[in-house]
Design an enzyme around this catalytic site. Structure first.
Site, PDB file in Angstrom:
ATOM      1  N   GLU A   6       0.896  -1.154   0.000  1.00  0.00           N
ATOM      2  CA  GLU A   6       0.000   0.000   0.000  1.00  0.00           C
ATOM      3  C   GLU A   6       0.932   1.199   0.000  1.00  0.00           C
ATOM      4  OE1 GLU A   6      -1.163   2.907   0.796  1.00  0.00           O
ATOM      5  OE2 GLU A   6      -2.732   2.693   2.303  1.00  0.00           O
ATOM      6  N   GLU A  57       4.461   8.404  -4.235  1.00  0.00           N
ATOM      7  CA  GLU A  57       5.291   7.924  -3.127  1.00  0.00           C
ATOM      8  C   GLU A  57       6.290   6.876  -3.589  1.00  0.00           C
ATOM      9  OE1 GLU A  57       2.686   6.925   0.179  1.00  0.00           O
ATOM     10  OE2 GLU A  57       2.114   9.030   0.344  1.00  0.00           O
TER      11      GLU A  57
END
Ligand code: SAH
Length: 697
Positions: free
Chosen positions: A144, A153
């Protein structure tokens, strides 16, 4: 180990580097992190669990051992799900040390220590082999690692590496795939975050119009993502010009490439209009069939399904390099370019006779370099600031106030960053207008932008920019005149919390000797206002979770609480409340006033009092904001605009962040005949420019 933290000093307006202990950084990180919000995201958690169970079953059905690699384990949640689902072993990788430590504790507390090995490394440092971190490659990859833009990210390079070195070919992946969706829209409101609109000023000798320099017209802006709670954008604020279109997908069960690339789709507008904005969001399929789907789609896409509120994943607003008029049914190509970490968009009209979305012929016009601001305005003004400068209502209030105070012989000095006030003052007939501007904002020199703006409006010799700090102002800067009108919005780029713009007061104090005895200061004063609220959802980001999908994550709750209690994390924090609905439980209250006609006093300004809870609800915290009193009867609020109905729903200034002070415990007000009172003590320290506060329920 010591770390240096950059922080603007509200009394000097400049950045200072403070040495902090090694704990400082991680307390900030944890206190302000999105871990709590993720643990409260029921929809996400349930679907991950379903996807993980299904993946473990598929592997077991093949008669294989289920070996899981969980990259970015955080609390260890997804590994514990896998272990519960029957996985034989999990490698839980976490790069952030305090989180890895927490994961070890949480895994132990939940009785999974024999099944889960927490490895405190970046995944690209993990080794495989008899002596390595992992005994063998995994056959289930769980992660995740997504942000609102999906890849911001670093998910792509992490997956690319994991497929090369850490997982088996043909592995199962949870999520199995991600898909990015787009919709083309016209929106004056959102477009006003990217472009300066002409500013109209009614002057004595007719209407004056300030126009943006031509470089601004086609400037692609800056590459940073614009992520917002799109569900708070009313449908009256935009017009959809296309259907929702799939832009691209990533299959996480196969080798992933992170190198820059682009994707192209053909679009036919469902409506004619001005293409300005690409709205975008993504969904993830937890399983190959797509039965377990977790989506960020906004409210108008599937109006019937319940929306899960979350703050760790929102929606993206992308600004096209320039506005493009489009016709219903016409053929268009929309291109998404991406590098390893970010995405940007271009729109082209199809040439005569073209039908297919065939990338090859167009390769030449694809701009694969990420957007770079050429006009310099996007370096000076961020998106909310563009919106604020384009707010005609607000401009009108400043114009009216200036008109009241300016005279033909006015010598006017403006103090605010990136402000258009000097232009307004000139248009309204001030004789001499000067403006103090920082010579540098970060690495960037705004001088050239001013030159371009003044040139485009023939103002070169009309307004003088003074690149000095207020305390270094010399009579020669002012042509040996005294200032008769001192103006500010006030606005400063270094401000984080509403009261940091009180730097205007410090600057006013520093230039005192240059002020005429009859000087008018605009705004004449400011006031700090406060109200107790119940948040519809924002409370989740600071609220303990306890048990998450059957796993005890209290260790995480305790850690967040510790970090919040660590030093100034106890302060108020900035949030743009137009994105976070709340209702007022008390009347708004003016708690402090700041008199700009006088110097900043030596002593602190403090106040104590109590406020009654007038509505039923949960008191999650107090909201604080500033109001500026420009002239008699004219005030602007950077916070509450109005309470829109008897339920207490609040409308907030859409361009500003307000200060939110979360109470450490929530109280429910019930009986209204005997209202509960909240007592407060608020202290403005004139030495530091900071406000400390304490509330008792
Ligand atoms: N898996 C948890 C936490 C997700 S947050 C959950 O779903 O609740 C993402 C975490 O991944 C963060 O703690 C971050 O520090 C970590 N992280 C991101 N990229 C990483 C990488 N390449 N290697 C190891 N950790 C990573």
């Amino acid at each position: 180990m010591k770390t240096f933290c950059g922080r603007a000093n509200p009394t000097t307006g400049s950045m200072e580097w403070l040495e902090e202990g090694e704990d400082y950084d991680y307390h900030q990180e944890i206190a302000r992190s999105r871990y709590a919000d993720m643990l409260h995201d029921k929809d996400r958690n349930v679907k991950y669990y379903q996807g993980i169970r299904a993946a473990v079953s598929r592997v077991k059905e093949r008669g294989e051992k289920a070996i899981v690699l969980d990259i970015g384990t955080g609390t260890g949640l997804l590994s514990m799900m896998a272990a519960s689902a029957g996985a034989d072993f999990c490698y839980a990788i976490e790069v952030f040390k305090p989180m890895a430590n927490a994961a070890v504790k949480i895994v132990e507390k939940n009785g999974f220590s024999d099944k889960i090995k927490v490895i405190n490394k970046h995944s690209t440092e993990v080794t495989v082999g008899p002596e390595g971190d992992m005994q063998c490659r995994a056959n289930i990859l769980v992660t995740e690692l997504f942000d609102t833009e999906l890849i911001g990210e670093g998910a792509l390079p992490t997956y690319e590496h994991a497929h090369k070195y850490l997982v088996q070919e043909g592995c199962e992946a949870v999520p199995h795939r991600a898909t990015v969706y787009v919709q083309l829209v016209e929106s004056k409101r959102m477009w006003s975050w990217k472009k300066l609109f002409p500013v109209h000023v009614e002057a004595e000798d007719g209407e004056k119009i300030l126009v943006p320099p031509s470089e601004m017209e086609n400037c692609p802006g800056v590459p940073s993502v614009c992520d917002i709670q799109l569900n708070q954008m009313p449908s009256s604020d935009f017009t959809t010009l296309s259907d929702v279109v799939t832009m691209f997908s990533v299959d996480f069960s196969k080798p992933v490439q992170s190198a820059s690339t682009y994707y192209r789709v053909q679009l036919e507008p469902v409506k004619s209009g001005k293409a300005q904005i690409v709205l975008s969001w993504w969904d993830i399929d937890m399983d190959p069939s797509g039965m377990i789907n977790c989506t960020m789609a906004p409210y108008w896409v599937k109006p019937t399904s319940a929306l899960q509120w979350r703050d760790h994943w929102m929606q993206c607003v992308y600004f096209l390099p320039h506005e493009e008029p489009v016709l219903q049914g016409e053929k268009l190509y929309l291109t998404a370019c991406r590098d390893e970490y970010s995405v940007w968009y271009n729109l082209q009209k199809a040439r005569e006779g073209e039908n297919k979305a065939d990338g090859e012929e167009h390769k030449a016009d694809v701009r694969v370099e990420s957007p770079v601001c050429r006009c310099r305005a996007h370096l000076l003004w961020n998106r909310p600031r563009f919106g604020e400068l384009n707010d005609q209502n607000r401009t009108r209030q400043y114009v009216e106030s200036l008109r009241k105070v300016l005279k033909t012989d006015s010598v006017c000095l403006c103090i605010s960053d990136g402000t258009l006030l000097p232009v307004l003052a000139h248009y309204l007939g001030a004789k001499q207008v000067q403006c103090m501007q920082p010579s540098r904002i970060g690495l960037y020199h705004p001088h050239e932008l001013w030159q371009a703006l003044f040139k485009a409006n023939h103002l070169e010799d009309k307004i003088k920019i003074i690149e000095a700090r207020p305390e270094l102002l010399k009579p020669s800067h002012l042509e040996d005149k005294k200032i008769s009108v001192l103006v500010g919005e006030p606005f400063f780029t270094t401000s984080l919390l509403p009261w940091h713009n009180l730097y205007f007061w410090y600057a006013r104090t520093a230039v005192s000797t240059h002020l005429a005895s009859s000087v008018t200061v605009l705004p004449q004063s400011a006031s700090l206002h406060m109200m107790i609220v119940e948040f519809q959802d924002l409370w989740r980001i600071r609220s303990p979770c306890g048990i998450c999908e059957g796993f005890d994550v209290q260790t995480m709750d305790d850690m967040i609480k510790d970090s919040l209690n660590f030093r100034e994390s106890k302060e108020a924090e900035p949030h743009p409340l137009w994105e976070y609905p709340c209702k007022s439980l008390s009347d708004p209250q003016e708690v402090l006033t700041f008199d700009f006609t006088k110097r900043v006093p030596q002593h602190c300004l403090s106040t104590e009092g109590s406020v009654n809870l007038l509505r039923k609800g949960k008191s999650h915290g107090a909201v604080l904001w500033m109001e500026y009193h420009l002239a008699a009867d004219i005030s602007v609020s950077t916070g509450l605009m109005q309470i829109s109905n008897e339920k207490g729903n609040c409308e907030w200034n859409p361009h500003c962040k307000q200060a939110v002070y979360f109470f450490s415990s929530v109280i429910e007000s019930e009986i209204l005949s005997d209202p509960t009172a909240v007592t407060y003590a608020i202290n403005f320290d004139t030495k530091t420019g900071e406000i400390a506060m304490d509330f008792k329920l």
